[in-house]
Scaffold this active site. Sequence first.
Site, PDB file in Angstrom:
ATOM      1  N   ARG A 159      21.923  55.394  20.578  1.00 20.03           N
ATOM      2  CA  ARG A 159      21.442  54.191  21.270  1.00 20.03           C
ATOM      3  C   ARG A 159      19.976  54.355  21.646  1.00 20.03           C
ATOM      4  O   ARG A 159      19.426  53.519  22.361  1.00 20.03           O
ATOM      5  CB  ARG A 159      22.303  53.888  22.502  1.00 20.03           C
ATOM      6  CG  ARG A 159      22.198  54.888  23.657  1.00 20.03           C
ATOM      7  CD  ARG A 159      23.087  54.431  24.806  1.00 20.03           C
ATOM      8  NE  ARG A 159      22.799  55.070  26.074  1.00 20.03           N
ATOM      9  CZ  ARG A 159      23.443  56.126  26.569  1.00 20.03           C
ATOM     10  NH1 ARG A 159      24.405  56.689  25.859  1.00 20.03           N
ATOM     11  NH2 ARG A 159      23.127  56.631  27.744  1.00 20.03           N
ATOM     12  N   ASN A 160      19.353  55.452  21.178  1.00 23.01           N
ATOM     13  CA  ASN A 160      17.970  55.768  21.515  1.00 23.01           C
ATOM     14  C   ASN A 160      17.105  55.893  20.263  1.00 23.01           C
ATOM     15  O   ASN A 160      17.614  56.176  19.178  1.00 23.01           O
ATOM     16  CB  ASN A 160      17.902  57.102  22.274  1.00 23.01           C
ATOM     17  CG  ASN A 160      18.589  57.029  23.623  1.00 23.01           C
ATOM     18  OD1 ASN A 160      18.333  56.117  24.395  1.00 23.01           O
ATOM     19  ND2 ASN A 160      19.464  57.988  23.896  1.00 23.01           N
TER      20      ASN A 160
END
Length: 358
Positions: A160-161
Amino acid sequence: MHKYQIDEETLQDVINIETGILYPLRGFMGKEDYQSVVENYCLSDGEVFTLPITFDVVEEFYNKLESGSQIALIWEGRTAATLLVEDKFQITEEDLFKIFKTTDDKHPGVLKEKKRSRYRVGGLTKIVDMSFIENALNPVETERIFREKKWKTIVGFQTRNPIHKAHEHLQRIGLEICDGLFINPITGWKKKGDFTEEAVMAAYNKMIELFYPKDRVYLAGLKTQMRYAGPREAVFHAIIRRNLGCTHFIIGRDHAGVGNYYDAYDAHKLASQLEQRYNLGIELLLLHEPYYCKKCGQIVTDKNCSHYATDRVEISGTIIREYIAKGSIPNEIMLRDEIFNEILSVKQIFIGEKETQK
């Protein structure tokens, strides 16, 4: 036919059920499947599945429904899909504890679940407006792409980064083991303060452009919400990537975790237990945390370096977020300059903030 307005996360669940991303689900879970997932990490027929996928409705609507009722699921004035009611049930706070290992409102997954209605409806779903799935990620397409690339082994990577040096280390391990790397970032709902989809995808596109062998990497976003359910979500992510055609999947330190709710390798422990109990259909690469060792002068893990306690420099998405939020430039130990500059170039870096002024 009953009509019910749905939110974006519910719509996306329906789409992912229809495309097969959430196989073997054919609709929203009924009481028996729900309870089996919560208690035993599997559906009532014994098929491994670790997170509930349910449809919540308000109490008044819930009371109108009977088995065999049909519901038109309405999104922005259009009938996106139908649901054939099989049963209905209510969830409890005890269920939430079993799923998240906490009922603390500070946990973003718990808070989001508490904001939903406790009244749930199970049944088969069917997309009736095909425009909703025209451009949706789906197993038929990903498997076609992998065949065209002549990849027999594919390692999936969940994130998610934007990419930092620790994740780069894990991905390069995957590339040593498999024919291809499928980078599949979450592009659905995430908590406030997480990186935007634009920032994540821009960083990965730049990484592929400048550093990775282009014929061995495929990037596509996964439209589903983060649940921050730690160990359960790690295996859930593996199941999704299996459905998308991956043969291998990387689970790292505190996969899908948030705050201090889960121990660093709880996901490894649960994954190992479920591998022994079920046929997951995908090989899990349970990799330890990469960090920069000042003594060794490179990215390492505690499996190949003896200086964890004395010379470790932690690298994580949380730390990168803190640097960028303060306007600092992370040391290249943590993040490549090219990636940092690409992140700064997007209109909105973090969820919930105003667009960055250029």
